[in-house]
Scaffold this motif. Structure first.
Motif, PDB file in Angstrom:
ATOM      1  N   ALA A   1       0.832  -1.202   0.000  1.00  0.00           N
ATOM      2  CA  ALA A   1       0.000   0.000   0.000  1.00  0.00           C
ATOM      3  C   ALA A   1       0.866   1.252   0.000  1.00  0.00           C
ATOM      4  O   ALA A   1       0.596   2.213  -0.721  1.00  0.00           O
ATOM      5  N   ILE A   2       1.916   1.199   0.789  1.00  0.00           N
ATOM      6  CA  ILE A   2       2.802   2.359   0.870  1.00  0.00           C
ATOM      7  C   ILE A   2       3.528   2.558  -0.457  1.00  0.00           C
ATOM      8  O   ILE A   2       3.667   3.673  -0.942  1.00  0.00           O
ATOM      9  N   ARG A   3       3.940   1.471  -1.034  1.00  0.00           N
ATOM     10  CA  ARG A   3       4.613   1.553  -2.336  1.00  0.00           C
ATOM     11  C   ARG A   3       3.692   2.192  -3.366  1.00  0.00           C
ATOM     12  O   ARG A   3       4.098   2.973  -4.208  1.00  0.00           O
ATOM     13  N   ARG A   4       2.433   1.849  -3.267  1.00  0.00           N
ATOM     14  CA  ARG A   4       1.467   2.409  -4.211  1.00  0.00           C
ATOM     15  C   ARG A   4       0.964   3.774  -3.765  1.00  0.00           C
ATOM     16  O   ARG A   4       0.025   4.314  -4.345  1.00  0.00           O
ATOM     17  N   LYS A   5       1.495   4.266  -2.698  1.00  0.00           N
ATOM     18  CA  LYS A   5       1.145   5.596  -2.193  1.00  0.00           C
ATOM     19  C   LYS A   5      -0.341   5.706  -1.817  1.00  0.00           C
ATOM     20  O   LYS A   5      -0.981   6.730  -2.029  1.00  0.00           O
ATOM     21  N   VAL A   6      -0.864   4.641  -1.292  1.00  0.00           N
ATOM     22  CA  VAL A   6      -2.237   4.680  -0.803  1.00  0.00           C
ATOM     23  C   VAL A   6      -2.177   4.983   0.685  1.00  0.00           C
ATOM     24  O   VAL A   6      -2.049   4.084   1.517  1.00  0.00           O
ATOM     25  N   LEU A   7      -2.225   6.261   0.999  1.00  0.00           N
ATOM     26  CA  LEU A   7      -1.928   6.667   2.373  1.00  0.00           C
ATOM     27  C   LEU A   7      -2.992   7.583   2.966  1.00  0.00           C
ATOM     28  O   LEU A   7      -2.773   8.198   4.001  1.00  0.00           O
ATOM     29  N   SER A   8      -4.127   7.646   2.315  1.00  0.00           N
ATOM     30  CA  SER A   8      -5.093   8.641   2.763  1.00  0.00           C
ATOM     31  C   SER A   8      -5.818   8.230   4.038  1.00  0.00           C
ATOM     32  O   SER A   8      -6.471   9.039   4.661  1.00  0.00           O
ATOM     33  N   ARG A   9      -5.735   6.969   4.411  1.00  0.00           N
ATOM     34  CA  ARG A   9      -6.398   6.526   5.643  1.00  0.00           C
ATOM     35  C   ARG A   9      -5.397   5.860   6.568  1.00  0.00           C
ATOM     36  O   ARG A   9      -5.332   4.634   6.671  1.00  0.00           O
ATOM     37  N   PRO A  10      -4.598   6.659   7.206  1.00  0.00           N
ATOM     38  CA  PRO A  10      -3.485   6.116   7.997  1.00  0.00           C
ATOM     39  C   PRO A  10      -3.933   5.139   9.081  1.00  0.00           C
ATOM     40  O   PRO A  10      -3.155   4.288   9.499  1.00  0.00           O
ATOM     41  N   ASN A  11      -5.176   5.257   9.520  1.00  0.00           N
ATOM     42  CA  ASN A  11      -5.633   4.358  10.572  1.00  0.00           C
ATOM     43  C   ASN A  11      -5.597   2.899  10.173  1.00  0.00           C
ATOM     44  O   ASN A  11      -5.593   2.025  11.029  1.00  0.00           O
ATOM     45  N   MET A  12      -5.596   2.649   8.886  1.00  0.00           N
ATOM     46  CA  MET A  12      -5.596   1.249   8.477  1.00  0.00           C
ATOM     47  C   MET A  12      -4.295   0.555   8.873  1.00  0.00           C
ATOM     48  O   MET A  12      -4.255  -0.658   8.976  1.00  0.00           O
ATOM     49  N   PHE A  13      -3.254   1.343   9.097  1.00  0.00           N
ATOM     50  CA  PHE A  13      -1.979   0.738   9.492  1.00  0.00           C
ATOM     51  C   PHE A  13      -1.887   0.521  10.996  1.00  0.00           C
ATOM     52  O   PHE A  13      -0.966  -0.113  11.480  1.00  0.00           O
ATOM     53  N   ARG A  14      -2.826   1.066  11.719  1.00  0.00           N
ATOM     54  CA  ARG A  14      -2.719   1.049  13.176  1.00  0.00           C
ATOM     55  C   ARG A  14      -2.572  -0.361  13.764  1.00  0.00           C
ATOM     56  O   ARG A  14      -1.676  -0.588  14.585  1.00  0.00           O
ATOM     57  N   PRO A  15      -3.425  -1.304  13.343  1.00  0.00           N
ATOM     58  CA  PRO A  15      -3.273  -2.643  13.923  1.00  0.00           C
ATOM     59  C   PRO A  15      -1.891  -3.242  13.661  1.00  0.00           C
ATOM     60  O   PRO A  15      -1.348  -3.929  14.515  1.00  0.00           O
ATOM     61  N   VAL A  16      -1.362  -2.960  12.494  1.00  0.00           N
ATOM     62  CA  VAL A  16      -0.048  -3.514  12.159  1.00  0.00           C
ATOM     63  C   VAL A  16       1.024  -2.904  13.051  1.00  0.00           C
ATOM     64  O   VAL A  16       1.863  -3.618  13.621  1.00  0.00           O
ATOM     65  N   ILE A  17       0.973  -1.590  13.156  1.00  0.00           N
ATOM     66  CA  ILE A  17       1.974  -0.908  13.978  1.00  0.00           C
ATOM     67  C   ILE A  17       1.858  -1.364  15.432  1.00  0.00           C
ATOM     68  O   ILE A  17       2.859  -1.720  16.068  1.00  0.00           O
ATOM     69  N   GLU A  18       0.640  -1.406  15.927  1.00  0.00           N
ATOM     70  CA  GLU A  18       0.421  -1.833  17.307  1.00  0.00           C
ATOM     71  C   GLU A  18       1.011  -3.220  17.548  1.00  0.00           C
ATOM     72  O   GLU A  18       1.718  -3.463  18.518  1.00  0.00           O
ATOM     73  N   ARG A  19       0.682  -4.093  16.645  1.00  0.00           N
ATOM     74  CA  ARG A  19       1.118  -5.466  16.782  1.00  0.00           C
ATOM     75  C   ARG A  19       2.641  -5.584  16.735  1.00  0.00           C
ATOM     76  O   ARG A  19       3.257  -6.276  17.552  1.00  0.00           O
ATOM     77  N   LEU A  20       3.228  -4.899  15.782  1.00  0.00           N
ATOM     78  CA  LEU A  20       4.683  -4.944  15.655  1.00  0.00           C
ATOM     79  C   LEU A  20       5.344  -4.428  16.924  1.00  0.00           C
ATOM     80  O   LEU A  20       6.297  -5.017  17.426  1.00  0.00           O
ATOM     81  N   VAL A  21       4.796  -3.330  17.424  1.00  0.00           N
ATOM     82  CA  VAL A  21       5.386  -2.741  18.615  1.00  0.00           C
ATOM     83  C   VAL A  21       5.250  -3.691  19.796  1.00  0.00           C
ATOM     84  O   VAL A  21       6.210  -3.922  20.532  1.00  0.00           O
ATOM     85  N   SER A  22       4.057  -4.284  19.932  1.00  0.00           N
ATOM     86  CA  SER A  22       3.855  -5.154  21.092  1.00  0.00           C
ATOM     87  C   SER A  22       4.703  -6.421  20.993  1.00  0.00           C
ATOM     88  O   SER A  22       4.998  -7.051  21.991  1.00  0.00           O
ATOM     89  N   GLU A  23       5.081  -6.774  19.801  1.00  0.00           N
ATOM     90  CA  GLU A  23       5.968  -7.935  19.662  1.00  0.00           C
ATOM     91  C   GLU A  23       7.430  -7.530  19.654  1.00  0.00           C
ATOM     92  O   GLU A  23       8.314  -8.339  19.367  1.00  0.00           O
ATOM     93  N   GLY A  24       7.643  -6.261  19.906  1.00  0.00           N
ATOM     94  CA  GLY A  24       9.024  -5.793  20.004  1.00  0.00           C
ATOM     95  C   GLY A  24       9.730  -5.597  18.671  1.00  0.00           C
ATOM     96  O   GLY A  24      10.933  -5.411  18.610  1.00  0.00           O
ATOM     97  N   LYS A  25       8.949  -5.652  17.599  1.00  0.00           N
ATOM     98  CA  LYS A  25       9.580  -5.466  16.288  1.00  0.00           C
ATOM     99  C   LYS A  25       9.590  -3.982  15.915  1.00  0.00           C
ATOM    100  O   LYS A  25       8.981  -3.552  14.938  1.00  0.00           O
TER     101      LYS A  25
END
Length: 439
Positions: free
Chosen positions: A362-386
């Motif tokens: 999505a980022i490569r395709r520059k589809v960034l108008s709804r940043p909240n869609m990345f929230r679960p991914v970021i949350e998860r990565l952070v909670s797993e220490g990544k």
DNA sequence: CTAGGGTTAG
């Protein structure tokens, strides 16, 4: 033989009588959800300080930083407006105003739009129309109206076109009654003749309101004035009927449209496909896709998104991904809706790696108008220490302003990421930071 | 200038 007497109005009247829209509940609107909240008047102040909801303390320092940040951006935007080519680029305006609207900075919106009067462009009706529409998207139709009133003194020609834009501003702001009021009063007062766009806009408004009687009365008036309902008229109605699961009535409108020699287009089909997939009638949806192809109409991203939406409701990841893969096979470009549907679902199903992969796409395709869609991914990565991966995604997507709270270290590296130095105009790049123009 | 999908939770 004598179909002469059966006007469109009459025929629709038969269809509508079978299905009084007003009695059918439309899908829930957020305004209704909000009003429920208001009943719960335990904490009335919480709404005003709309903090993002993570760090409870939004310190004054942070607030200050934010507002000077904003002031700078506004100044920068205004400076950019000095350039004619910038002023002619619609996307830059709508993106910037959308940001302000999301932040509820209405006075700033007014400031930026008022500023536009400085330029010669304000004598151009199309330019004024753009500004009125921007007010409308921001829920500020009174401001659009004021500008409309000022057009003569701004030496700007004012035709039914700008009236239609004013009408749209009201409709887009969900001010249906006000739209009706100006529709009834202004054209006559100003000696303007409503055209098909005027009527279509009103029909859209009344669909939103769910008032069958009023829709009929507009249609009657349209016909009476010798204006033929067009593709947009019918598609507006189709969308509304299928959205309310009124398939039989929708199909009758479909036939009526064809009898008027209007050939259903991709939007007509997609309205129906959406109705089907929302009701889990996937096989029927697939059949309809075959019909489309037979008629020479290729399914598009909207068609596929309809299926992904349907399966997302069941949390059926496998099917959702299947449609997503097929979409790409067909060389269709997934858009923000696709990713908004998919990324959180994949994440929820625990497929973090896949979610990361799709996020990166999505980022490569520059589809960034709804940043909240990345929230679960970021949350998860952070909670797993990544942290590293999370940081990389945030930086690649230039999403720092949204996810700073998850990754405090980001502030340190606020410099430009080495990845994208001044691509085109540095001014524009900075203004748009994490922008997309797909919707 | 008019018709599309989705989104937002504790």
């Amino acid at each position: 033989m004598s179909k002469v007497g059966s006007s469109l109005y009459t025929r629709l009247h038969g269809i509508f009588k079978a299905a009084p829209i007003a009695t059918v509940k439309p899908p829930k609107f957020k305004s209704q959800i909000k009003s429920k909240k208001l009943v719960n008047k335990a904490k009335e102040s919480s709404a005003s300080s709309a903090s993002v909801g993570d760090g409870v303390e939004s310190s004054n320092v942070a607030e200050k930083t934010k507002s000077t940040d904003l002031t700078k951006k506004v100044e920068k935007f205004k400076r950019s407006c000095e350039t004619e080519s910038f002023r002619q680029t619609h996307g830059l305006y709508s993106a910037f105003i959308r940001r302000l609207r999301e932040a509820k900075k209405f006075s700033v919106i007014d400031e930026v739009l008022q500023h536009q009067k400085k330029y010669e462009d304000i004598k151009s009706e199309n330019f004024v129309i753009r500004i009125m529409l921007l007010y409308g998207y921001s829920g500020m139709p009174e401001h659009a109206h004021k500008l409309f009133d000022e057009m003569p003194e701004l030496n700007c020609e004012r035709t039914i076109k700008s009236f239609n834009a004013l009408l749209s501003a009201y409709v887009n702001s969900r001010k249906v009654d006000e739209a009706m009021k100006v529709f009834k009063e202004l054209p006559e007062k100003l000696g303007m003749t409503p055209d098909i766009v005027t009527y279509n806009t009103m029909i859209k408004a009344l669909c939103r309101k769910g008032s069958m009687e009023e829709i009929l009365s507009i249609l009657e008036e349209t016909e009476k004035n010798g204006i033929e309902p067009d593709m947009i008229t019918f598609n507006t109605l189709l969308e509304e009927f299928y959205r309310r699961d009124l398939f039989a009535e929708g199909d009758r409108i479909w036939d009526l449209m064809k009898s008027k020699n209007l050939v259903p287009n991709i939007r007509s089909y997609n309205s129906r496909v959406r109705g089907l997939t929302r009701n889990k009638k996937f096989a029927d949806g697939i059949d309809l896709m075959d019909v489309m192809r037979t008629e020479g109409i290729s399914p598009d991203a909207h068609t596929y998104n309809a299926f992904i939406t349907g399966y997302r409701g069941d949390e059926n990841l496998e099917e959702a991904l299947k449609w997503y893969d097929e979409m790409k096979e067909k060389r269709l470009i997934p858009d923000s809706v696709t990713y908004c549907l998919l990324i959180p679902l994949v994440c929820k199903k625990g497929e973090l790696d896949r979610a990361v992969e799709i996020s990166e796409e999505a980022i490569r395709r520059k589809v960034l108008s709804r940043p909240n869609m990345f929230r679960p991914v970021i949350e998860r990565l952070v909670s797993e220490g990544k942290i590293e991966k999370a940081t990389q995604i945030v930086k690649d997507g230039k999403l720092q302003s949204y996810f700073r709270s998850y990754l405090p270290d980001l502030s340190a590296g606020k410099e430009k990421t080495s990845s994208s130095p001044a691509a085109s105009s540095p001014v524009e790049a900075d203004l748009l930071e994490d922008e997309e123009s797909d919707d």
